[in-house]
Design an enzyme around this catalytic site. Sequence first.
Site, PDB file in Angstrom:
ATOM      1  CB  SER A 180      18.786  -7.668   7.848  1.00 35.11           C
ATOM      2  OG  SER A 180      18.537  -9.063   7.727  1.00 35.11           O
ATOM      3  CB  ILE A 183      16.797  -3.762  16.176  1.00 29.82           C
ATOM      4  CG1 ILE A 183      15.898  -4.156  17.347  1.00 29.82           C
ATOM      5  CG2 ILE A 183      17.697  -2.593  16.583  1.00 29.82           C
ATOM      6  CD1 ILE A 183      16.646  -4.692  18.556  1.00 29.82           C
ATOM      7  CG  HIS A 447     -15.295  -0.441  -0.689  1.00 28.86           C
ATOM      8  ND1 HIS A 447     -14.153  -0.849  -1.353  1.00 28.86           N
ATOM      9  CD2 HIS A 447     -15.852   0.541  -1.434  1.00 28.86           C
ATOM     10  CE1 HIS A 447     -14.042  -0.146  -2.469  1.00 28.86           C
ATOM     11  NE2 HIS A 447     -15.064   0.703  -2.537  1.00 28.86           N
TER      12      HIS A 447
END
Length: 468
Positions: A180, A183, A447
């Site tokens: 896990s 890849i 923003h």
Amino acid sequence: MAQTDLIIIGGGPGGYVAAIRAAQLGLKVTLVEREQLGGICLNWGCIPTKALLRSSEILNLIKHADAFGITVKDFSFDLKKIVERSRKVSAQLTGGVKFLMKKNKVEVVEGRAVLLGKGKIEVTAADGKLSQLEAKNIILASGARARVFPGLEPDGKLIWTYREALQPDVMPKSLLVVGSGAIGIEFASFFRTLGAEVTVVEVMPRILPVEDEEVSTFARKAFEKEGMKILTGASVKKLVKNQSGGANNVTATIEQGGNVSTVTVDRVIMAVGITGNVENIGLENTKAKVDHGHVVINQWSETGEPGLYAIGDVAGPPWLAHKASHEGVIAVERIAGVKGVHPLDVGNIPGCTYCSPQVASVGMTEAKAKEAGRQVKVGRFSFIGNGKAIALGEPEGFVKTVFDAKTGELLGAHMIGPEVTELIQGYVIGRTLETTEAELMHTVFPHPTLSEAMHESVLDAFGRVVHM
């Protein structure tokens, strides 16, 4: 025997970038590549996987189009075309590398190189023709390959490595991913989005084990919400291929916490790490040392053999293309005598995983910082409090920052959520410039952007968070 200033063995992101920088500095460069320019990254790794994942991202958006007021009917995907696009993207970029070699007057020699010692190599071309080259300095950038465990060897048909997963011959209805890390999780995410039943097996207590624990925990919940089955603290003991009586699948025996179970799937992807290409390249003819599948180097990428450098995956972790490129530049500038060259600070190398949601990080995790004896201040900000994330329809995830409580040094940053693989570079620059919380808090973030979550996480660490 042909002579040149610098020989580079391997044309991946470490080797070809080193070649370009060397040419810029006036060195005569010969690059030897046995397969394709661009290496694993451009041909079988970073780039083609991102092309595949882009297709799955678009599919996922279409699935949720109704939430944006858009109606899409009778949609489907064509796996063959998805793969074809991925290969075209790779081909375009490898073609670009060929152009860059020509532009920078780098001589490219096709063939397999073997070190002969004392600045000499022998190259065997595809037709068997032998030639020898000599240079004062040699950079070894031979890369790495998928790690293979006895009894779990890939066969390219039912049991895949990343190469077969990149160009699948069929769309598996069920899939077992062993490992896990980046890849494994990227392929698990891709095939799950396309509809496969995906089971992930990880021997460590949590997925994405190099990431901050909070990120790993959040990622697991997100993946399981999408229907992925995840088994941690588990290992695959046996793989039995079933190819008779109409069957064309694999049965895996899995041990977890003393309990043994089996699962039968269409395909298995082995993603248990990589090992350096240190064999059959003549290292025994040099004073370079090999340790646990990689060449031992110092801070300048120098090996034990005078004039021989090693960079990228063959020189050990972190196994990242951008690390290889930077090592190549440092090695070349060292060779050329450039003043003011700094050794690579591994703590400033970002890591990115392009699953859904994306994961990115740089520097120490909270746990590592505490293990190092640091007193820390930790900030967190959830994307649910970020206007741009809500507008995008991707409010899941968070930004976490870790600071030294005494000095304000940014020790690490850890992110999961929308486009965090792009956002992380802000923190990387901050760490490279040795930024403290003061500069980050006084930086104006535009923003509405996702980057505002980065600012808020810094503010939160020092009790000044605004929008949460």
